[in-house]
Design a protein around this motif. Structure first.
Motif, mmCIF file in Angstrom:
data_model
loop_
_atom_site.group_PDB
_atom_site.id
_atom_site.type_symbol
_atom_site.label_atom_id
_atom_site.label_comp_id
_atom_site.label_asym_id
_atom_site.label_seq_id
_atom_site.Cartn_x
_atom_site.Cartn_y
_atom_site.Cartn_z
ATOM 1 N N CYS A 88 -36.271 26.397 -38.914
ATOM 2 C CA CYS A 88 -35.977 25.869 -40.350
ATOM 3 C C CYS A 88 -37.297 25.692 -40.924
ATOM 4 O O CYS A 88 -38.158 25.824 -40.258
ATOM 5 C CB CYS A 88 -35.617 24.848 -40.516
ATOM 6 N N THR A 89 -37.241 25.689 -42.918
ATOM 7 C CA THR A 89 -38.165 25.195 -43.630
ATOM 8 C C THR A 89 -39.002 24.291 -42.716
ATOM 9 O O THR A 89 -38.654 23.141 -42.200
ATOM 10 C CB THR A 89 -38.206 25.519 -44.671
ATOM 11 N N PRO A 90 -40.152 24.382 -43.014
ATOM 12 C CA PRO A 90 -41.756 23.201 -42.546
ATOM 13 C C PRO A 90 -40.287 21.991 -43.383
ATOM 14 O O PRO A 90 -41.281 20.015 -42.642
ATOM 15 C CB PRO A 90 -42.751 22.946 -42.828
ATOM 16 N N LEU A 91 -39.870 21.804 -44.207
ATOM 17 C CA LEU A 91 -39.789 21.000 -45.192
ATOM 18 C C LEU A 91 -38.619 20.263 -44.809
ATOM 19 O O LEU A 91 -37.940 19.455 -44.575
ATOM 20 C CB LEU A 91 -39.368 21.177 -46.525
ATOM 21 N N GLN A 92 -37.284 20.668 -44.130
ATOM 22 C CA GLN A 92 -36.125 20.630 -43.605
ATOM 23 C C GLN A 92 -36.539 19.951 -42.120
ATOM 24 O O GLN A 92 -36.092 19.258 -42.137
ATOM 25 C CB GLN A 92 -35.350 21.966 -43.699
ATOM 26 N N TYR A 93 -37.112 20.352 -41.564
ATOM 27 C CA TYR A 93 -37.921 20.018 -40.711
ATOM 28 C C TYR A 93 -38.300 18.699 -40.216
ATOM 29 O O TYR A 93 -37.868 17.802 -40.216
ATOM 30 C CB TYR A 93 -38.919 21.228 -40.012
ATOM 31 N N ARG A 94 -39.183 17.894 -41.552
ATOM 32 C CA ARG A 94 -39.530 16.727 -41.280
ATOM 33 C C ARG A 94 -38.329 15.729 -42.443
ATOM 34 O O ARG A 94 -38.522 15.122 -41.145
ATOM 35 C CB ARG A 94 -40.461 16.948 -43.063
ATOM 36 N N LYS B 174 -49.559 22.299 -32.857
ATOM 37 C CA LYS B 174 -50.892 21.045 -34.590
ATOM 38 C C LYS B 174 -49.766 21.194 -35.342
ATOM 39 O O LYS B 174 -50.325 20.010 -36.190
ATOM 40 C CB LYS B 174 -51.863 21.390 -34.028
ATOM 41 N N ALA B 175 -49.484 21.878 -36.486
ATOM 42 C CA ALA B 175 -48.996 21.754 -37.745
ATOM 43 C C ALA B 175 -47.441 20.751 -37.417
ATOM 44 O O ALA B 175 -47.878 19.657 -38.967
ATOM 45 C CB ALA B 175 -48.396 22.768 -38.758
ATOM 46 N N GLU B 176 -46.816 21.312 -36.413
ATOM 47 C CA GLU B 176 -45.591 20.441 -36.297
ATOM 48 C C GLU B 176 -45.856 18.479 -36.182
ATOM 49 O O GLU B 176 -45.153 18.070 -36.308
ATOM 50 C CB GLU B 176 -45.180 21.216 -35.237
ATOM 51 N N SER B 177 -46.716 18.202 -35.275
ATOM 52 C CA SER B 177 -47.278 16.751 -35.142
ATOM 53 C C SER B 177 -48.183 16.764 -36.730
ATOM 54 O O SER B 177 -47.848 15.612 -36.764
ATOM 55 C CB SER B 177 -48.693 16.909 -34.106
ATOM 56 N N GLU B 178 -48.515 17.100 -37.137
ATOM 57 C CA GLU B 178 -49.044 16.418 -38.650
ATOM 58 C C GLU B 178 -48.289 16.323 -39.285
ATOM 59 O O GLU B 178 -47.991 15.329 -40.296
ATOM 60 C CB GLU B 178 -50.198 17.289 -39.505
ATOM 61 N N LEU B 179 -46.786 17.349 -38.977
ATOM 62 C CA LEU B 179 -45.421 17.290 -40.161
ATOM 63 C C LEU B 179 -44.244 16.477 -40.259
ATOM 64 O O LEU B 179 -44.086 15.313 -41.103
ATOM 65 C CB LEU B 179 -44.376 18.716 -39.800
ATOM 66 N N VAL B 180 -44.650 15.684 -38.712
ATOM 67 C CA VAL B 180 -43.687 14.280 -38.594
ATOM 68 C C VAL B 180 -44.386 13.256 -38.719
ATOM 69 O O VAL B 180 -44.064 12.409 -38.496
ATOM 70 C CB VAL B 180 -42.500 14.506 -37.089
ATOM 71 N N THR B 181 -46.111 13.202 -38.529
ATOM 72 C CA THR B 181 -46.747 12.105 -38.167
ATOM 73 C C THR B 181 -47.724 11.910 -39.280
ATOM 74 O O THR B 181 -48.069 10.553 -39.645
ATOM 75 C CB THR B 181 -47.307 11.692 -37.302
ATOM 76 N N SER C 130 -47.917 11.474 -44.319
ATOM 77 C CA SER C 130 -47.229 12.467 -45.239
ATOM 78 C C SER C 130 -47.852 12.901 -45.715
ATOM 79 O O SER C 130 -47.097 13.789 -47.297
ATOM 80 C CB SER C 130 -46.716 11.219 -46.034
ATOM 81 N N LYS C 131 -48.173 14.468 -45.924
ATOM 82 C CA LYS C 131 -49.150 15.470 -46.095
ATOM 83 C C LYS C 131 -48.568 16.734 -46.562
ATOM 84 O O LYS C 131 -47.655 16.894 -45.933
ATOM 85 C CB LYS C 131 -50.561 16.133 -45.429
ATOM 86 N N SER C 132 -48.905 17.131 -47.761
ATOM 87 C CA SER C 132 -48.139 18.287 -48.159
ATOM 88 C C SER C 132 -48.254 19.136 -47.545
ATOM 89 O O SER C 132 -48.782 19.294 -46.359
ATOM 90 C CB SER C 132 -48.530 18.476 -49.856
ATOM 91 N N ILE C 133 -47.205 20.508 -47.245
ATOM 92 C CA ILE C 133 -46.876 21.470 -47.291
ATOM 93 C C ILE C 133 -48.596 22.787 -46.609
ATOM 94 O O ILE C 133 -48.574 22.546 -45.893
ATOM 95 C CB ILE C 133 -46.179 22.535 -47.426
ATOM 96 N N MET C 134 -48.676 22.627 -48.174
ATOM 97 C CA MET C 134 -49.816 23.182 -48.313
ATOM 98 C C MET C 134 -51.186 22.966 -47.189
ATOM 99 O O MET C 134 -51.599 24.081 -46.943
ATOM 100 C CB MET C 134 -50.097 22.827 -49.751
ATOM 101 N N ASP C 135 -51.655 21.037 -47.292
ATOM 102 C CA ASP C 135 -52.584 20.372 -46.784
ATOM 103 C C ASP C 135 -52.375 20.690 -45.483
ATOM 104 O O ASP C 135 -53.226 21.617 -44.980
ATOM 105 C CB ASP C 135 -52.434 19.325 -47.051
#
Length: 287
Positions: free
Chosen positions: A271-277, A234-241, A243-248
């Motif tokens: 990889c980190t979430p930011l690198q993935y995004r 679910k987090a991965e989906s939000e990460l790519v769809t 612009s929420k912050s990593i904390m949110d």
């Protein structure tokens, strides 16, 4: 998604879904336990897949077919060999119940069996032809061709073994499976909250020790691993769809803080979430 519902194209009695995954890649929702009214037929094209169907473990090799009967709880996972990830490519065919009942008047009373290995050149050719049709321009003739292929596939599967439902039903086992369906639905509805294993076991009237063993038998992973993987999905989906912050994203998907989220994410995806995004947006464009 728990009990899965499908939308069909007009007059099309099936859905064809290529599933491409590995133990180190993006989390695919079809790998999580789900169930539906439709008959599901999975053909392994590449790699080794492990199926969990109502608690039964079935390993699938390239060229093999696994059948999941109506309302059976099931999931697919990539196989493991020598402690390394194995990429899998599986073609999943979902067949509309009304089409099946027209083919089998007593469809509600039968099961397709996986006891014998189902593999043949004819079945492989059917799935390859279905894949080609899915990637070709649609026409009434292509739909007719696809239906003829599915009828031939059902004929081939029937030759391998169809059993009466009352020969395999076990009332006590079915009760446990229905409770486990409730557990999965509960997790998917409340994954953002603190839901320790003890709370879920008590809610569904399992002892903690039995629940721990039974969950792993049914799902192929422990309760904590299943919950973590679902939160990551679910987090991965939000990460790519979004612009929420990593904390949110972390807090919104059940992680105590962004540090724990980053550690878990990196372990899963490499990889980190930011690198993935950043990588996703370099390929698919900015959100």
């Amino acid at each position: 998604m728990n009990h899965e519902f499908f939308e069909y194209e007009k007059d099309k009695p099936y859905i064809f879904i290529p599933v491409h995954s590995s133990t180190g890649s993006k989390v695919n929702e079809r790998l999580f336990s789900h169930w539906h009214e439709e008959l599901e037929i999975a053909y392994c094209k590449k790699g080794n897949a492990r199926h969990y169907i109502n608690g039964e473990i079935i390993d699938e090799k390239p060229g093999h077919v696994i059948v999941t009967n109506s309302e059976f709880m099931h999931s697919i996972m990539p196989g493991i060999k020598d402690d390394s990830a194995i990429e899998i490519v599986t073609y999943v065919l979902i067949i509309r119940p009304s089409f099946l009942k027209a083919c089998f008047p007593s469809y509600d009373e039968i099961y397709f069996s996986n006891k014998e290995t189902i593999a043949s050149a004819a079945i492989s050719e059917i799935f390859e032809n279905l894949f080609e049709l899915e990637n070709a321009e649609n026409s009434k003739l292509s739909f007719l061709h696809a239906e003829s292929l599915i009828l031939e596939l059902l004929y081939q599967l029937s030759r391998k073994g169809v059993v009466r439902r009352n020969e395999v039903d076990n009332i006590n086992v079915q009760k446990d499976i229905e409770r486990m369906k409730g557990v999965i639905s509960f997790i998917k509805d409340h994954f953002r909250e603190k839901i320790p294993q003890s709370l879920v076991a008590e809610k569904f009237y399992f002892s903690i020790s039995y629940f721990s063993r039974y969950f792993k038998k049914m799902m192929g992973v422990s309760y904590s691993e299943f919950l973590l993987n679902y939160r990551l999905y679910k987090a991965e989906s939000e990460l790519v769809t979004t612009s929420k912050s990593i904390m949110d994203i972390a807090v919104n998907n059940g992680f105590a803080d962004d540090r724990r989220f980053i550690i878990s994410f990196k372990k899963k995806f490499g990889c980190t979430p930011l690198q993935y995004r950043k990588h996703d947006r370099s390929i698919n464009g900015n959100f």
